[in-house]
Design a protein around this motif. Structure first.
Motif, PDB file in Angstrom:
ATOM      1  N   LEU A 177      -4.263   3.309  -3.919  1.00 61.07           N
ATOM      2  CA  LEU A 177      -3.675   2.723  -2.577  1.00 61.07           C
ATOM      3  C   LEU A 177      -2.811   1.803  -2.991  1.00 61.07           C
ATOM      4  O   LEU A 177      -1.846   1.130  -2.381  1.00 61.07           O
TER       5      LEU A 177
ATOM      6  N   TRP B 228      -8.609   8.074   4.519  1.00 65.40           N
ATOM      7  CA  TRP B 228      -7.755   7.610   3.055  1.00 65.40           C
ATOM      8  C   TRP B 228      -7.836   8.366   1.976  1.00 65.40           C
ATOM      9  O   TRP B 228      -7.078   8.196   1.079  1.00 65.40           O
TER      10      TRP B 228
ATOM     11  N   LEU C 125      -9.902   2.829  -3.134  1.00 63.42           N
ATOM     12  CA  LEU C 125     -10.074   1.780  -2.162  1.00 63.42           C
ATOM     13  C   LEU C 125     -10.958   0.642  -2.606  1.00 63.42           C
ATOM     14  O   LEU C 125     -12.071   1.055  -3.002  1.00 63.42           O
TER      15      LEU C 125
ATOM     16  N   THR D 123       0.837  -1.249  -0.123  1.00 64.61           N
ATOM     17  CA  THR D 123      -0.009   0.055  -0.054  1.00 64.61           C
ATOM     18  C   THR D 123       0.838   1.333   0.130  1.00 64.61           C
ATOM     19  O   THR D 123       1.685   1.381   0.782  1.00 64.61           O
ATOM     20  N   GLN D 124       0.682   2.127  -1.047  1.00 62.31           N
ATOM     21  CA  GLN D 124       1.233   3.385  -0.996  1.00 62.31           C
ATOM     22  C   GLN D 124       0.422   4.161  -2.008  1.00 62.31           C
ATOM     23  O   GLN D 124      -0.572   3.670  -2.552  1.00 62.31           O
ATOM     24  N   SER D 125       0.720   5.538  -2.064  1.00 61.35           N
ATOM     25  CA  SER D 125      -0.049   6.555  -2.790  1.00 61.35           C
ATOM     26  C   SER D 125       0.262   6.420  -4.370  1.00 61.35           C
ATOM     27  O   SER D 125       1.514   6.792  -4.516  1.00 61.35           O
TER      28      SER D 125
END
Length: 312
Positions: A87, A148, A134, A67-69
């Motif tokens: 994500l 989020w 998400l 998970t990261q942007s």
């Protein structure tokens, strides 16, 4: 940035890339993943924290598994998705493919400007519930929306309202909304946030990042509390009237001491009940005791004959 995640979709390729930034910001080129539909999936850029100087160069975040942007941009570096951070890399690829499929020719032309009308089509296509960053159980999901999911404020009120209509005023798959509704059953007098930041161009400027359940003073809605009765008008006539406040409005007790903030709702309730014999509590955005945007026939005062302009 590390040289890749090793998980690019078939047809995607690793290229040199840098986002378009306003002003004189200095940026170090990094890596983007050119998708089959012509858009770029990439991580973000930032200064080290805190910035060492005004001349510091922006550098790209490393890519890693999990998970990261991840962001979606046009080839010339302009954001191409309404939602700012996907994500996972896989979810960003899916979104980029869906955005491209909604464009004329089902792809972003290599030489098209990211500042032209085609970008608005991409933003519109990426504003729907199916494009949420998400997923949960394989379905798009708001999750804890206040934590989020960020997006850019639309350019026009019509686009903003269209996005709300598509997702719902309080999306059923937002657990922040569900939690607030549950708490209101016990604490209806407390200030709360709505899912959507209010349309307020002076606070939430067009194109700027915003999030669900914004806690700024323009978005928090303290419930209105009040009572009805009579007042004497300028002609000495007794007419219907309303006294109202917010549950968080300062109030003094019988000894003229200011009531602590956590006790104000109860102090207002006691005072208004003694004064008018009844108390009205409304947790919608109100002017006085009149819900903003509610027609006269749908409002409480349609049964009392009171006019919303008679607040006093």
């Amino acid at each position: 940035m590390s040289a890749g995640t090793g998980r690019t979709a078939a047809g995607a390729s690793e290229i040199e890339f840098a986002p378009a930034l306003p002003g004189d910001a200095k940026i170090e080129p990094g890596i983007g993943y050119l998708q089959p539909g012509g858009l770029i999936v990439h991580t973000g850029w930032s200064h080290s924290s805190p910035p060492a100087s005004k001349d510091q160069v922006l550098s790209q975040h490393d890519a890693y598994e999990g998970t990261q942007s991840w962001k979606i941009s046009t080839p010339d570096g302009h954001p191409a998705a309404r939602f700012i951070g996907y994500l996972t890399y896989e979810r960003a690829e899916q979104a980029a493919a869906a955005i491209a499929a909604a464009l004329p020719g089902k792809a972003w032309p290599a030489r098209a400007s990211g500042e032209g009308p085609l970008r608005q089509l991409a933003l519109d296509a990426s504003s729907t519930p199916a494009m949420l960053p998400l997923t949960r159980g394989g379905k798009p999901d708001w999750g804890w929306g206040c934590q989020w999911i960020n997006w850019t404020m639309p350019d026009t009120r019509a686009q903003y309202e269209q996005m709300i209509a598509a997702h719902g005023v309080s999306p059923a798959n937002c657990r922040t909304c569900a939690g607030i509704k549950k708490r209101w059953g016990r604490t209806v007098w407390l200030p709360r946030t709505g899912h959507w930041p209010r349309w307020n161009p002076s606070v939430h400027r067009r194109g700027r990042e915003c999030r669900a359940h914004c806690m700024c003073m323009a978005c928090i809605s303290p419930p209105a509390i009040g009572t009805i009765g009579t007042v004497v008008d300028d002609n000495g006539q007794t007419v219907p009237g309303v006294r109202s406040a917010y549950t968080s409005t300062p109030i003094r007790d019988a000894d003229h001491q200011e009531v602590p903030s956590e006790e104000r709702p109860f102090a207002w309730f006691t005072q208004l009940l003694e004064e008018g014999g009844c108390v009205i509590l409304d947790n919608r955005p109100c002017e006085g005791l009149w819900p903003i945007g509610v027609r006269h026939d749908d409002a409480f005062f349609c049964e009392t004959g009171l006019d919303p302009d008679l607040d006093s």
